[in-house]
Design a protein around this motif. Structure first.
Motif, PDB file in Angstrom:
ATOM      1  N   ALA A 233      14.065   3.502   4.158  1.00 32.12           N
ATOM      2  CA  ALA A 233      13.235   4.358   5.008  1.00 32.12           C
ATOM      3  C   ALA A 233      12.092   4.941   4.170  1.00 32.12           C
ATOM      4  O   ALA A 233      12.229   5.137   2.957  1.00 32.12           O
ATOM      5  CB  ALA A 233      14.067   5.490   5.603  1.00 32.12           C
ATOM      6  N   PRO A 234      10.954   5.258   4.810  1.00 27.30           N
ATOM      7  CA  PRO A 234       9.811   5.821   4.093  1.00 27.30           C
ATOM      8  C   PRO A 234       9.970   7.334   3.905  1.00 27.30           C
ATOM      9  O   PRO A 234       9.255   8.136   4.513  1.00 27.30           O
ATOM     10  CB  PRO A 234       8.636   5.486   5.007  1.00 27.30           C
TER      11      PRO A 234
ATOM     12  N   ARG B  17       0.384  10.105   6.881  1.00 23.55           N
ATOM     13  CA  ARG B  17       1.619   9.935   6.126  1.00 23.55           C
ATOM     14  C   ARG B  17       1.379  10.261   4.656  1.00 23.55           C
ATOM     15  O   ARG B  17       0.256  10.190   4.175  1.00 23.55           O
ATOM     16  CB  ARG B  17       2.135   8.496   6.280  1.00 23.55           C
ATOM     17  N   GLU B  18       2.469  10.577   3.946  1.00 25.31           N
ATOM     18  CA  GLU B  18       2.352  10.871   2.514  1.00 25.31           C
ATOM     19  C   GLU B  18       3.420  10.190   1.663  1.00 25.31           C
ATOM     20  O   GLU B  18       3.294  10.142   0.444  1.00 25.31           O
ATOM     21  CB  GLU B  18       2.436  12.383   2.257  1.00 25.31           C
ATOM     22  N   THR B  19       4.456   9.676   2.290  1.00 25.17           N
ATOM     23  CA  THR B  19       5.624   9.243   1.534  1.00 25.17           C
ATOM     24  C   THR B  19       5.501   7.828   0.978  1.00 25.17           C
ATOM     25  O   THR B  19       4.651   7.039   1.381  1.00 25.17           O
ATOM     26  CB  THR B  19       6.877   9.295   2.422  1.00 25.17           C
ATOM     27  N   LEU B  20       6.414   7.556   0.064  1.00 21.26           N
ATOM     28  CA  LEU B  20       6.709   6.219  -0.422  1.00 21.26           C
ATOM     29  C   LEU B  20       7.927   5.678   0.337  1.00 21.26           C
ATOM     30  O   LEU B  20       8.630   6.439   1.007  1.00 21.26           O
ATOM     31  CB  LEU B  20       7.071   6.264  -1.913  1.00 21.26           C
ATOM     32  N   TYR B  21       8.163   4.393   0.186  1.00 22.33           N
ATOM     33  CA  TYR B  21       9.361   3.793   0.771  1.00 22.33           C
ATOM     34  C   TYR B  21      10.533   3.962  -0.192  1.00 22.33           C
ATOM     35  O   TYR B  21      10.415   3.712  -1.396  1.00 22.33           O
ATOM     36  CB  TYR B  21       9.109   2.317   1.044  1.00 22.33           C
ATOM     37  N   ASP B  22      11.656   4.400   0.336  1.00 21.84           N
ATOM     38  CA  ASP B  22      12.889   4.539  -0.445  1.00 21.84           C
ATOM     39  C   ASP B  22      13.770   3.322  -0.151  1.00 21.84           C
ATOM     40  O   ASP B  22      14.321   3.197   0.948  1.00 21.84           O
ATOM     41  CB  ASP B  22      13.607   5.838  -0.065  1.00 21.84           C
ATOM     42  N   LYS B  23      13.890   2.420  -1.103  1.00 18.40           N
ATOM     43  CA  LYS B  23      14.644   1.184  -0.874  1.00 18.40           C
ATOM     44  C   LYS B  23      16.124   1.462  -0.646  1.00 18.40           C
ATOM     45  O   LYS B  23      16.774   0.765   0.139  1.00 18.40           O
ATOM     46  CB  LYS B  23      14.453   0.229  -2.052  1.00 18.40           C
TER      47      LYS B  23
ATOM     48  N   THR C 249       0.813  -1.214   0.000  1.00 16.13           N
ATOM     49  CA  THR C 249       0.000   0.000   0.000  1.00 16.13           C
ATOM     50  C   THR C 249       0.843   1.259   0.000  1.00 16.13           C
ATOM     51  O   THR C 249       0.539   2.213  -0.718  1.00 16.13           O
ATOM     52  CB  THR C 249      -0.949  -0.005   1.215  1.00 16.13           C
ATOM     53  N   ILE C 250       1.901   1.295   0.803  1.00 14.49           N
ATOM     54  CA  ILE C 250       2.755   2.480   0.783  1.00 14.49           C
ATOM     55  C   ILE C 250       3.453   2.608  -0.566  1.00 14.49           C
ATOM     56  O   ILE C 250       3.578   3.707  -1.102  1.00 14.49           O
ATOM     57  CB  ILE C 250       3.776   2.486   1.939  1.00 14.49           C
ATOM     58  N   GLY C 251       3.874   1.479  -1.146  1.00 15.76           N
ATOM     59  CA  GLY C 251       4.604   1.524  -2.396  1.00 15.76           C
ATOM     60  C   GLY C 251       6.019   2.032  -2.209  1.00 15.76           C
ATOM     61  O   GLY C 251       6.412   2.477  -1.132  1.00 15.76           O
TER      62      GLY C 251
END
Length: 225
Positions: free
Chosen positions: A53-54, A43-49, A12-14
């Motif tokens: 961290a999101p 929250r508004e962010t995506l996950y940064d692989k 869901t966060i992507g």
């Protein structure tokens, strides 16, 4: 104005560069729901692989209401203590919930996870006694293909989830089971066996859309693209 809050895990966060099924749902509601609405959440962010961290805002198309309550590696266990404050803070009316894979994979068995579902519902209703919730069961994933005990836990949890939804459903705060996409194929609808690609995003959004349209006459029929 009806306020929808997507609640979920990594699906869901992507992650950076994706549209997310949240975006697909926004498009669908924009095109089929006749009244004003919003996507809401803390929250508004995506996950940064790369950063693990999101922290990313690098949506494939950032021009939509990106608010949500979703987290990479978070499940019912993590969201149950957060949902009350999130509902109060955003004045959410409808929760679109996709959780459970993380719980069963790392934290709790089917029975324990189902208890956290019930705690989640109680906290959401404490914040808004008229909250509506559409809930997706755990959908196909690559680990279940090769780990038979894990697949058994998923089947058991999905049964317990359906029972919890039936037990806890009430007219002023309906609980709605969303049927998993019948055509969902981890080889075509995910990029790694778990996380949705574009077609998977459409199918997850369509599952929620179909449930809300059929049960609540909310929105219209889902059309991908």
């Amino acid at each position: 104005m009806l306020r929808f809050m997507p609640v979920g895990d990594s699906m869901t966060i992507g992650s950076a560069g994706e549209h997310t099924w949240r975006y697909r749902m926004w498009q669908h509601l924009r095109d089929t729901y006749g009244d004003p609405f919003a996507l809401v959440g803390p929250r508004e962010t995506l996950y940064d692989k790369a950063a693990d961290a999101p922290t990313s805002y690098a949506y494939a198309d950032p021009d939509f209401p990106r608010a949500h309550l979703a987290g990479w590696g978070e499940g019912w266990l993590h969201m149950a203590p957060l949902i009350g404050e999130a509902v109060r803070g955003s004045r959410a009316d409808v929760l679109l919930v996709s959780l459970g894979l993380i719980d069963l994979g790392f934290y709790t068995n089917a029975e324990q996870t189902a208890e956290n579902v019930r705690a989640f519902v109680a906290e959401a209703r404490r914040a808004n006694p008229r909250i509506r919730m559409a809930v997706l069961p755990v959908i196909p994933n690559v680990r279940a293909e090769s780990d038979a005990p894990f697949a058994t836990e998923i089947t058991r949890f999905n049964e317990l989830l359906a029972k919890a939804i039936a037990d806890l459903d009430e007219p002023r705060s309906p609980l709605l089971p969303a049927s998993p996409p019948s055509s969902y194929d981890i080889n075509h609808d995910t990029y790694d066996g778990t996380h949705p690609n574009a077609s998977g995003e459409h199918k997850i959004a369509a599952a929620f859309a179909a449930a809300m349209h059929q049960a609540w006459d909310l929105g219209g029929l889902y059309e991908a693209g």
